[in-house]
Design a protein around this motif. Sequence first.
Motif, PDB file in Angstrom:
ATOM      1  N   SER A  86       0.833  -1.206   0.000  1.00  0.00           N
ATOM      2  CA  SER A  86       0.000   0.000   0.000  1.00  0.00           C
ATOM      3  C   SER A  86       0.865   1.252   0.000  1.00  0.00           C
ATOM      4  O   SER A  86       0.551   2.231  -0.683  1.00  0.00           O
ATOM      5  N   CYS A  87       1.946   1.206   0.755  1.00  0.00           N
ATOM      6  CA  CYS A  87       2.886   2.337   0.775  1.00  0.00           C
ATOM      7  C   CYS A  87       3.467   2.563  -0.622  1.00  0.00           C
ATOM      8  O   CYS A  87       3.539   3.706  -1.094  1.00  0.00           O
ATOM      9  N   SER A  88       3.854   1.472  -1.272  1.00  0.00           N
ATOM     10  CA  SER A  88       4.408   1.564  -2.626  1.00  0.00           C
ATOM     11  C   SER A  88       3.387   2.150  -3.602  1.00  0.00           C
ATOM     12  O   SER A  88       3.727   2.989  -4.443  1.00  0.00           O
ATOM     13  N   SER A  89       2.139   1.711  -3.479  1.00  0.00           N
ATOM     14  CA  SER A  89       1.105   2.188  -4.409  1.00  0.00           C
ATOM     15  C   SER A  89       0.810   3.671  -4.220  1.00  0.00           C
ATOM     16  O   SER A  89       0.444   4.362  -5.170  1.00  0.00           O
ATOM     17  N   ILE A  90       0.981   4.170  -2.997  1.00  0.00           N
ATOM     18  CA  ILE A  90       0.746   5.595  -2.736  1.00  0.00           C
ATOM     19  C   ILE A  90       1.923   6.439  -3.218  1.00  0.00           C
ATOM     20  O   ILE A  90       1.749   7.459  -3.896  1.00  0.00           O
ATOM     21  N   LEU A  91       3.146   6.024  -2.873  1.00  0.00           N
ATOM     22  CA  LEU A  91       4.326   6.839  -3.184  1.00  0.00           C
ATOM     23  C   LEU A  91       4.785   6.696  -4.629  1.00  0.00           C
ATOM     24  O   LEU A  91       5.239   7.669  -5.242  1.00  0.00           O
ATOM     25  N   TRP A  92       4.700   5.471  -5.185  1.00  0.00           N
ATOM     26  CA  TRP A  92       5.216   5.225  -6.539  1.00  0.00           C
ATOM     27  C   TRP A  92       4.110   4.897  -7.544  1.00  0.00           C
ATOM     28  O   TRP A  92       4.401   4.620  -8.704  1.00  0.00           O
ATOM     29  N   ARG A  93       2.881   4.890  -7.098  1.00  0.00           N
ATOM     30  CA  ARG A  93       1.743   4.539  -7.959  1.00  0.00           C
ATOM     31  C   ARG A  93       1.881   3.138  -8.553  1.00  0.00           C
ATOM     32  O   ARG A  93       1.386   2.846  -9.635  1.00  0.00           O
ATOM     33  N   SER A  94       2.588   2.266  -7.815  1.00  0.00           N
ATOM     34  CA  SER A  94       2.803   0.900  -8.293  1.00  0.00           C
ATOM     35  C   SER A  94       3.203   0.029  -7.107  1.00  0.00           C
ATOM     36  O   SER A  94       3.850   0.503  -6.166  1.00  0.00           O
ATOM     37  N   TRP A  95       2.848  -1.270  -7.169  1.00  0.00           N
ATOM     38  CA  TRP A  95       3.248  -2.213  -6.117  1.00  0.00           C
ATOM     39  C   TRP A  95       4.670  -2.735  -6.341  1.00  0.00           C
ATOM     40  O   TRP A  95       5.178  -3.495  -5.538  1.00  0.00           O
ATOM     41  N   ASP A  96       5.305  -2.317  -7.427  1.00  0.00           N
ATOM     42  CA  ASP A  96       6.622  -2.848  -7.779  1.00  0.00           C
ATOM     43  C   ASP A  96       7.721  -2.417  -6.814  1.00  0.00           C
ATOM     44  O   ASP A  96       8.818  -2.981  -6.838  1.00  0.00           O
ATOM     45  N   TYR A  97       7.455  -1.408  -5.995  1.00  0.00           N
ATOM     46  CA  TYR A  97       8.485  -0.875  -5.096  1.00  0.00           C
ATOM     47  C   TYR A  97       8.236  -1.280  -3.639  1.00  0.00           C
ATOM     48  O   TYR A  97       8.653  -0.590  -2.720  1.00  0.00           O
ATOM     49  N   LYS A  98       7.564  -2.417  -3.465  1.00  0.00           N
ATOM     50  CA  LYS A  98       7.235  -2.849  -2.099  1.00  0.00           C
ATOM     51  C   LYS A  98       8.473  -3.162  -1.264  1.00  0.00           C
ATOM     52  O   LYS A  98       8.468  -2.964  -0.049  1.00  0.00           O
ATOM     53  N   GLU A  99       9.535  -3.641  -1.901  1.00  0.00           N
ATOM     54  CA  GLU A  99      10.760  -3.935  -1.145  1.00  0.00           C
ATOM     55  C   GLU A  99      11.403  -2.649  -0.630  1.00  0.00           C
ATOM     56  O   GLU A  99      11.848  -2.588   0.521  1.00  0.00           O
ATOM     57  N   GLU A 100      11.436  -1.616  -1.486  1.00  0.00           N
ATOM     58  CA  GLU A 100      11.969  -0.324  -1.051  1.00  0.00           C
ATOM     59  C   GLU A 100      11.095   0.269   0.053  1.00  0.00           C
ATOM     60  O   GLU A 100      11.606   0.864   1.017  1.00  0.00           O
ATOM     61  N   ALA A 101       9.770   0.089  -0.090  1.00  0.00           N
ATOM     62  CA  ALA A 101       8.846   0.605   0.924  1.00  0.00           C
ATOM     63  C   ALA A 101       9.067  -0.079   2.270  1.00  0.00           C
ATOM     64  O   ALA A 101       9.062   0.576   3.318  1.00  0.00           O
ATOM     65  N   ALA A 102       9.284  -1.390   2.232  1.00  0.00           N
ATOM     66  CA  ALA A 102       9.525  -2.135   3.479  1.00  0.00           C
ATOM     67  C   ALA A 102      10.778  -1.628   4.181  1.00  0.00           C
ATOM     68  O   ALA A 102      10.803  -1.488   5.415  1.00  0.00           O
ATOM     69  N   GLU A 103      11.820  -1.344   3.406  1.00  0.00           N
ATOM     70  CA  GLU A 103      13.052  -0.818   3.997  1.00  0.00           C
ATOM     71  C   GLU A 103      12.816   0.555   4.618  1.00  0.00           C
ATOM     72  O   GLU A 103      13.306   0.857   5.710  1.00  0.00           O
ATOM     73  N   ALA A 104      12.057   1.391   3.923  1.00  0.00           N
ATOM     74  CA  ALA A 104      11.811   2.753   4.416  1.00  0.00           C
ATOM     75  C   ALA A 104      10.909   2.760   5.649  1.00  0.00           C
ATOM     76  O   ALA A 104      11.087   3.588   6.547  1.00  0.00           O
ATOM     77  N   LEU A 105       9.962   1.836   5.696  1.00  0.00           N
ATOM     78  CA  LEU A 105       9.010   1.801   6.815  1.00  0.00           C
ATOM     79  C   LEU A 105       9.646   1.327   8.120  1.00  0.00           C
ATOM     80  O   LEU A 105       9.122   1.623   9.199  1.00  0.00           O
TER      81      LEU A 105
END
Length: 317
Positions: free
Chosen positions: A228-247
């Motif tokens: 969900s974080c990826s979809s909000i910030l990058w408009r895509s679920w493809d960045y979920k790994e980066e989102a997990a690191e940032a969270l």
Amino acid sequence: MRTYLDFEKPIAELESKLAEMKRLAEDNKVDVSAATSSLESSIERLRKEIFENLTRWQRVQLSRHPDRPYTLDYIQLMCDEFIELHGDRQVRDDPAMIGGFARIGDQSMMIIGQQKGRNTKQRQHRNFGMPNPEGYRKALRLMKIAEKFNKPIVTLIDTPGAFPGLEAEERGQGEAIARNLKEMFMLKVPVICIVIGEGASGGALGIAIGDRVLMLENTWYSVISPESCSSILWRSWDYKEEAAEALKLTATDMKENRLVDGIIPEPLGGAHLDHEAMSIIIKRVITETLRDLSTLSPEQRIDQRIEKFCAMGVVIE
């Protein structure tokens, strides 16, 4: 058949070779104990190496492992007796939130937790572990019963979030969770909260205000999921790994930020590999923690609970 995650594929290959070696040895009546022992040692070393260097996203994957034990699994393995209680006395019984009186040894308590399903039918019945407002109201009703009879409360948290549907909002999802937060601060009995899988947003927080908030080693706890974080910030679920690191949502991150009180270790490879061993560990932690909390008066527990949560997010320069 065991399910392997992507990063476990090297382990899967070696275990497949081990199984094949044992099968051939049995068929041909050949002693390969030395070779199997060596391969088993290699598997153990590889597993240790992999699980000592997991990324945050890999821990999120482990928390969602389909073979991971759920609330009812832990209750069955830990408790000598369990009587489930149903309904919120307003709308209906929410199968995504379960609870009831339990006994572990000589200690009776109220256990409450979110429950997911193993197959499609069960997942639909349990609403994928996403409670409706009546689930949180049921949880609060059971907490008040526990307080009335002076029984400690244990909550097991495993949810991708409270149900976000229109009907849930119409029945007061936000109000139900907010009321739980307020009431849990003032409970006079000991409260232990354990994240056993996913701990997402207010859906998790609605049963997570306690004297001790603990997390299993391979779980996560955050205001939002990586997807969900990826979809909000990058408009895509493809960045979920980066989102997990940032969270910074793992148990280690939460402990370092003083948002939880402790981390419960899992068997090497994750809780899904040995339900019974994981249950024994949690059972011991619950027993020891209740023993510590019983030395405090209700007033002391409430004061410490409020002080702990009020200190979160406070920055002094």
